[in-house]
Write an enzyme that holds these catalytic residues in place. Structure first.
Site, short mmCIF file in Angstrom:
data_model
loop_
_atom_site.label_atom_id
_atom_site.label_comp_id
_atom_site.label_asym_id
_atom_site.label_seq_id
_atom_site.Cartn_x
_atom_site.Cartn_y
_atom_site.Cartn_z
N ASP A 1 16.70 37.66 33.22
CA ASP A 1 17.22 37.01 33.23
C ASP A 1 18.17 36.21 33.95
OD1 ASP A 1 17.06 36.88 30.25
OD2 ASP A 1 18.86 38.67 30.08
N ARG B 1 29.04 48.92 35.72
CA ARG B 1 29.71 47.22 35.19
C ARG B 1 30.93 46.75 36.68
NH1 ARG B 1 24.54 46.67 34.55
NH2 ARG B 1 24.27 45.72 32.95
N ASP C 1 28.62 43.62 27.98
CA ASP C 1 28.41 43.59 29.40
C ASP C 1 29.02 42.78 29.84
OD1 ASP C 1 27.56 46.01 30.06
OD2 ASP C 1 25.31 45.25 29.82
N SER D 1 14.90 45.66 25.23
CA SER D 1 15.74 45.64 27.18
C SER D 1 16.19 47.33 27.57
CB SER D 1 16.63 45.45 26.30
OG SER D 1 17.66 45.00 27.64
N1 ARG Z 1 25.23 49.54 24.64
C1 ARG Z 1 25.66 50.03 26.31
C2 ARG Z 1 26.52 49.53 26.72
O1 ARG Z 1 27.29 48.72 26.01
C3 ARG Z 1 24.52 49.58 26.93
C4 ARG Z 1 23.77 48.30 27.21
C5 ARG Z 1 22.64 47.70 27.56
N2 ARG Z 1 23.32 46.33 28.73
C6 ARG Z 1 21.89 46.31 28.81
N3 ARG Z 1 21.96 44.98 30.02
N4 ARG Z 1 20.77 46.28 28.56
O2 ARG Z 1 27.02 50.05 27.48
#
Ligand code: ARG
Length: 398
Positions: free
Chosen positions: A12, A92, A121, A172
């Protein structure tokens, strides 16, 4: 226009470099933040330049991540919905902060991230961007371009954008010092057990040692400082615990999670160090924190985890809760012995110079000094409101 993009090296954000140049006629500057447990960051930086970034920053933020983000979360035993130790959620805001710093350094007009429109995110990035500099324009390419994963791969191929190895993997993945998350593919059927192939940090049953391993973790005011008597930096301590506990299969989580945007999603995590340290930390708190204080703290821990999950790192409530948490940690110093065996992490011993445990009060043998007779009057008065209320309620039945 100058855009600073949070760059992970994945598909991405790689596509985003070119897409931002094409759609916004932008000069793209990438920022890759090292938050641990990813091997070749230098290769990621070089890749950004090859794809067309004007400049590519690589920032080692491991120590800051450990001391400013993991530490407060550990003091708060932050776990979202009984399972998720929040690795991605706490990284993040740090990544976003570094992006804003670089944006100031290079005089950028905008900041960008590669998160999609249905996850958490995007919220964590953008809330932080706005908190730290509301004048920066925010661009979320993956929310705008409307490409499927196949179309993205096609877009990348047409433009010679190197496609990450293992892209055929349907999962992912995001990882840092505090844990690894796996989503998508077969995991999207919540009725099915996660296939063994999704796990990388935690051993499967047939490769776990057949002997238990005991480890001793020492804490000073809520912060882990040594393993088996060896003092080390927090980054090294967490990283070694990921290895040690991971070898025993400790730290696997499989859960249905409520995202902030209202979706329930199936999430699989590996967090050997996080689970081990939170288990040990809670045990030391149980020994050293007064009853009403710890009960109250446990209720605030839920709120704390929720704030972090929701991307509200820079919210004043998080800072106020930190002040409370810090205050509770003044006596959380001591050692916890853990037994790692076949996927479990058991607390088997704890000691502290601030222990509130009193043998002479707890014991049932002859050394007992608890005043048994004082209990009689205590119980009468303690139970008084219950007794009076019940006698009144009995009238209702007559
Ligand atoms: N569900 C988790 C969260 O919201 C993991 C997110 C993983 N993010 C990713 N871009 N693969 O923190």
């Amino acid at each position: 226009m100058k855009v600073v993009l949070a760059y992970s090296g994945g598909l991405d954000t790689s596509v985003a470099i070119r897409w931002l140049a094409e759609h916004y006629d932008a000069e793209v500057i990438t920022v890759t933040v090292d938050v641990g447990e990813v091997k070749d960051y230098e290769a990621i930086r070089e890749k950004a330049l090859r794809i067309g970034a004007a400049e590519a920053f690589l920032i080692d933020a491991k120590d800051e991540f450990a001391s400013e983000f993991i530490t407060p979360c550990l003091k708060a035993n932050a776990i979202y919905e009984d399972g998720y130790p929040l690795a991605t959620a706490m990284a993040r805001p740090l990544i976003a902060k570094k992006v804003v710093e670089v944006a100031h350094e290079v005089g950028a007009d905008a900041v960008a991230h590669g998160a999609t429109g249905k996850g958490n995110d995007q919220v964590r990035f953008e809330v932080t961007f706005r908190a730290l500099d509301p004048s920066l324009k925010i661009i979320a390419p993956a929310r705008e371009w409307g490409m499927s994963r196949e179309e993205e791969i096609e877009y990348a191929k047409e433009r010679g954008i190197p496609i990450p190895v293992g892209i055929e993997s349907p999962y992912s993945i995001d990882q840092n010092l505090w844990g690894r998350s796996i989503e998508c593919g077969k995991l999207e059927d919540p009725a099915q057990e996660p296939p063994e192939e999704v796990f990388e940090w935690t051993a499967p049953l047939d490769r776990m040692p057949d002997e238990p391993q005991y480890i001793k973790v020492e804490f000073e005011q809520g912060v882990p400082v040594s393993i088996d008597g060896e003092r080390m930096s927090l980054v090294r301590l967490i990283s070694s615990l990921n290895d040690i506990a991971g070898r025993h299969g400790v730290g696997r989580v499989d859960m249905i999670e409520n995202r902030l945007v209202g979706i329930k999603s199936r999430e699989v995590y590996e967090a050997p160090a996080a689970i081990t340290l939170i288990t040990a930390h809670r045990a030391l708190e149980a020994l050293t924190i007064e009853r009403d204080l710890i009960h109250f703290k446990r209720s605030l821990e839920l709120k704390y985890a929720e704030l972090v999950y929701y991307g509200l790192w820079y919210h004043p409530l998080r800072e106020a809760l930190d002040a409370f948490m810090d205050h509770t940690q003044r006596t959380v110093t001591g050692a916890v012995r853990l037994k790692l065996f076949k996927g479990s992490c058991m607390v088997v011993g704890r000691e502290s110079p601030f222990s509130l445990y009193r043998y002479e009060l707890a014991t049932y043998d002859r050394a007992d000094q608890f005043d048994h007779r004082a209990s009689e009057g205590f119980i009468k008065i303690f139970g008084l409101p219950t007794a009076i209320t019940r006698s009144v309620l009995r009238q209702l039945q007559e």
